[in-house]
Design a protein around this motif. Structure first.
Motif, short mmCIF file in Angstrom:
data_model
loop_
_atom_site.label_atom_id
_atom_site.label_comp_id
_atom_site.label_asym_id
_atom_site.label_seq_id
_atom_site.Cartn_x
_atom_site.Cartn_y
_atom_site.Cartn_z
N HIS A 115 7.61 -28.58 -38.41
CA HIS A 115 8.52 -28.90 -39.51
C HIS A 115 9.10 -30.29 -39.28
O HIS A 115 9.01 -30.83 -38.18
CB HIS A 115 9.62 -27.84 -39.63
CG HIS A 115 10.29 -27.51 -38.33
ND1 HIS A 115 9.91 -26.42 -37.57
CD2 HIS A 115 11.26 -28.12 -37.65
CE1 HIS A 115 10.66 -26.39 -36.48
NE2 HIS A 115 11.48 -27.41 -36.49
N ASP A 116 9.71 -30.87 -40.32
CA ASP A 116 10.08 -32.28 -40.23
C ASP A 116 11.50 -32.53 -39.75
O ASP A 116 11.87 -33.66 -39.43
CB ASP A 116 9.85 -32.96 -41.59
CG ASP A 116 10.75 -32.38 -42.69
OD1 ASP A 116 11.54 -31.46 -42.40
OD2 ASP A 116 10.64 -32.84 -43.84
N ASN A 117 12.33 -31.47 -39.70
CA ASN A 117 13.72 -31.60 -39.26
C ASN A 117 14.61 -32.43 -40.17
O ASN A 117 15.77 -32.65 -39.85
CB ASN A 117 13.80 -32.22 -37.84
CG ASN A 117 13.73 -31.15 -36.77
OD1 ASN A 117 14.41 -30.13 -36.86
ND2 ASN A 117 12.89 -31.37 -35.78
N THR A 118 14.06 -32.92 -41.28
CA THR A 118 14.84 -33.84 -42.11
C THR A 118 15.02 -33.36 -43.55
O THR A 118 15.91 -33.86 -44.25
CB THR A 118 14.19 -35.24 -42.17
OG1 THR A 118 12.85 -35.10 -42.64
CG2 THR A 118 14.18 -35.90 -40.80
N CYS A 119 14.19 -32.44 -44.04
CA CYS A 119 14.32 -31.99 -45.43
C CYS A 119 15.59 -31.14 -45.57
O CYS A 119 16.21 -30.76 -44.59
CB CYS A 119 13.08 -31.23 -45.88
SG CYS A 119 12.98 -29.55 -45.25
N LEU A 120 15.94 -30.83 -46.81
CA LEU A 120 17.17 -30.09 -47.05
C LEU A 120 17.15 -28.72 -46.36
O LEU A 120 18.14 -28.31 -45.75
CB LEU A 120 17.38 -29.93 -48.57
CG LEU A 120 18.74 -29.39 -49.00
CD1 LEU A 120 19.88 -30.26 -48.48
CD2 LEU A 120 18.80 -29.31 -50.54
N SER A 121 16.00 -28.01 -46.42
CA SER A 121 15.92 -26.70 -45.76
C SER A 121 16.12 -26.84 -44.25
O SER A 121 16.86 -26.06 -43.65
CB SER A 121 14.56 -26.05 -46.04
OG SER A 121 14.48 -25.63 -47.38
N CYS A 122 15.46 -27.81 -43.63
CA CYS A 122 15.61 -28.02 -42.19
C CYS A 122 17.05 -28.38 -41.84
O CYS A 122 17.60 -27.89 -40.85
CB CYS A 122 14.66 -29.11 -41.69
SG CYS A 122 12.95 -28.58 -41.54
N ARG A 123 17.68 -29.23 -42.66
CA ARG A 123 19.07 -29.61 -42.39
C ARG A 123 19.99 -28.40 -42.48
O ARG A 123 21.05 -28.37 -41.87
CB ARG A 123 19.51 -30.71 -43.35
CG ARG A 123 18.87 -32.07 -43.00
CD ARG A 123 19.06 -33.07 -44.11
NE ARG A 123 20.47 -33.32 -44.40
CZ ARG A 123 20.94 -33.65 -45.60
NH1 ARG A 123 20.10 -33.79 -46.61
NH2 ARG A 123 22.22 -33.84 -45.78
N ASN A 129 11.37 -22.51 -44.28
CA ASN A 129 11.10 -22.98 -45.64
C ASN A 129 11.10 -24.51 -45.73
O ASN A 129 11.40 -25.08 -46.78
CB ASN A 129 12.14 -22.39 -46.61
CG ASN A 129 11.90 -20.90 -46.81
OD1 ASN A 129 10.77 -20.47 -47.04
ND2 ASN A 129 12.96 -20.09 -46.69
N CYS A 130 10.75 -25.16 -44.63
CA CYS A 130 10.65 -26.63 -44.62
C CYS A 130 9.74 -27.08 -45.76
O CYS A 130 8.65 -26.54 -45.96
CB CYS A 130 10.07 -27.11 -43.28
SG CYS A 130 9.74 -28.89 -43.25
N SER A 131 10.18 -28.09 -46.51
CA SER A 131 9.37 -28.52 -47.65
C SER A 131 8.17 -29.36 -47.20
O SER A 131 7.29 -29.66 -47.99
CB SER A 131 10.22 -29.26 -48.68
OG SER A 131 10.92 -30.31 -48.05
N ASN A 132 8.15 -29.75 -45.93
CA ASN A 132 6.98 -30.44 -45.39
C ASN A 132 6.36 -29.64 -44.25
O ASN A 132 5.90 -30.21 -43.26
CB ASN A 132 7.37 -31.84 -44.90
CG ASN A 132 7.83 -32.72 -46.05
OD1 ASN A 132 7.09 -32.90 -47.01
ND2 ASN A 132 9.04 -33.24 -45.97
#
Ligand SMILES: [Zn+2]
Ligand SMILES: [Zn+2]
Length: 359
Positions: A115-123, A129-132
Motif C-alpha cells: 500500500h502507498d501509506n499516502t492515500c486517504l484510506s491509508c491516512r 482499502n488503499c486506493s493504490n
C-alpha cells in the motif's frame, strides 16, 4: 583454489553470497499477454530495490483471481506477467532500508501486496482499502516463479509449525474467510451458514466451527455432506433437494450467511434464511447481480456486505489461528513446470479443494 574461495566466503559478512552467485537464473511461469498460455522461461533472479525483499518461493496457491492476469481482466496489467498471490517462501535478500525482517525468515505474501501509506484510506489507517493497493501477480510479478521481489509492507510471518504448502492457500482463501467471519458480528453459539463447499467454503466451515458458531453447511447435492461434518459443520443442507432458506429458518435463522460459491442466484435464494439482524457476507466473486427486494432487507433489518481479504497483519492472525486450532486447507500440488495444468485444474472446479504450485 577451492579451499581458498571457501575461506573467503566464510569470512564474508554476507554469509551466503556464494549461493547467490551460483544460481543466477530461475524458472518462471509467465503469461505473455491477455489470454495467452502459460510458458516456462528462464529469467535472471531479480535484486530487491530499497524497501523490498527477495523471496525464495517455496509454494504458491492457485486462486480463481489469477484469471485476472491470465485473461487480462484487470485494467493496466503489464505483460509478460507472472501470476500468483498465495505465496509462501523464505527471505533470500533484503533491500536497502529493510530492518524489520531478516534473511532466512519464512514469510508469506497474499492479495494485499503493498500500500502507498499516502492515500486517504491509508491516512485513516485503513490499509486494506488503499486506493493504490498493489496485488502480487497483477501489479508486479507474483509467486509462479522460483524467486520474487515484494515490498516489505506486504510480508506476513509464517509460524514454524505450518508447512509452506498449507500456509500458501491461507494467504488468500484462508484470510478472506477468517477475516469476513471475524468481522461479521456473529457471536459464539450463533447459527452461521457457509454457502458452498469448495476452495473458500471448506476453510470457512473450519474457521466458523473453531470460532464457536453452530455451522450449517449449504451445498448442492449430497456428496459433500460427510466431509462438511468432518470439517466442523453440525448441519448439512442440500440446496438441490430442499429449500435451503426454509431449512435455515427451521433452525432459527442464520445470524450470518458466508456466501462463498460465486453464484448470485444461489445467494439470492438463500437470503430469506437469515435471522433478524442477519447478514449475508459475500466473498464469492460473481458478476451477476444479487436479487433482493427492499422489503426483504427491511424485514428484520437485514444486511448484505462484501469482504475482500485483509492486510498482512490479518494474514498473520489467520496463520496463527490456523496453527492454534488445526485449521488446514485441503490441497492438490503441482510442480512449477506444470503451472498450466495446475491452473486448468483450479478452473475445472473439481480440485479438492485448493491447488498449490511447489518449487
Ligand atoms: Zn485469491
Ligand atoms: Zn493507500
Amino acid at each position: 583454489m577451492h579451499m581458498k574461495s571457501k575461506t573467503t566466503v566464510e569470512k564474508s559478512p554476507e554469509g551466503l553470497m556464494e549461493t547467490r552467485t551460483i544460481a543466477k537464473t530461475m524458472k518462471v511461469a509467465e503469461i505473455s499477454g491477455p489470454g495467452a498460455d502459460f510458458r516456462i522461461v528462464d529469467r535472471e533472479i531479480p535484486r530487491p530495490d530499497a524497501g523490498h525483499v527477495l523471496i525464495k518461493v517455496q509454494a504458491c496457491g492457485v486462486c480463481h483471481s489469477d484469471a485476472f492476469t491470465k485473461d487480462g481482466g484487470w485494467p493496466g496489467i503489464q505483460y509478460p506477467r507472472v501470476p500468483g498471490h498465495e505465496i509462501a517462501g523464505i527471505i533470500d535478500e533484503l533491500g536497502a532500508g529493510v530492518s524489520e525482517w531478516r534473511k532466512g525468515q519464512r514469510v508469506g505474501v497474499g492479495w494485499h501486496g503493498g500500500h502507498d501509506n499516502t492515500c486517504l484510506s491509508c491516512r485513516r489507517g485503513d490499509f486494506r482499502n488503499c486506493s493504490n493497493l498493489k496485488i502480487p501477480g497483477i501489479s508486479y510479478d507474483g509467486g509462479y516463479q522460483q524467486y520474487m521481489v515484494a515490498p516489505a509492507e506486504a510480508l506476513a510471518a509464517i509460524p514454524e509449525s505450518l508447512s509452506d504448502m498449507d500456509a500458501a492457500p491461507l494467504l488468500c482463501a484462508g484470510i478472506t474467510t477468517f477475516n469476513a467471519l471475524r468481522h461479521s458480528d456473529a457471536l459464539p453459539g450463533d447459527l452461521v451458514a457457509v454457502q458452498g463447499i469448495g476452495g473458500l467454503g471448506h476453510l470457512g466451515i473450519q474457521f466458523a466451527s473453531r470460532f464457536g458458531y453452530k455451522v450449517a453447511a449449504v451445498g448442492r447435492g449430497s456428496e459433500n455432506a460427510a466431509l462438511a461434518k468432518k470439517l466442523g459443520s453440525s448441519v448439512y443442507i442440500d440446496s438441490k433437494a430442499t429449500n435451503a432458506a426454509e431449512a435455515l429458518q427451521k433452525l432459527g435463522g442464520a445470524r450470518v450467511i458466508l456466501a462463498t460459491a460465486p453464484s448470485s442466484k444461489a445467494m439470492s435464494a438463500l437470503f430469506d434464511g437469515l435471522s433478524p439482524n442477519g447478514k449475508l457476507m459475500v466473498i464469492g466473486a460473481a458478476f451477476e447481480p444479487i436479487e433482493v427486494t427492499p422489503v426483504q432487507l427491511i424485514t428484520g433489518s437485514r444486511t448484505i456486505q462484501g469482504w475482500a481479504a485483509g492486510t498482512p497483519t490479518d494474514s498473520e492472525d489467520t496463520l496463527r489461528f490456523a496453527e492454534l486450532t488445526g485449521v488446514r486447507p485441503m490441497i492438490e500440488t503441482y510442480p512449477l513446470e506444470k503451472a498450466a495444468e495446475a491452473y486448468a485444474r483450479m478452473l475445472s472446479g473439481d480440485a479438492q479443494f485448493r491447488v498449490v504450485i511447489t518449487m
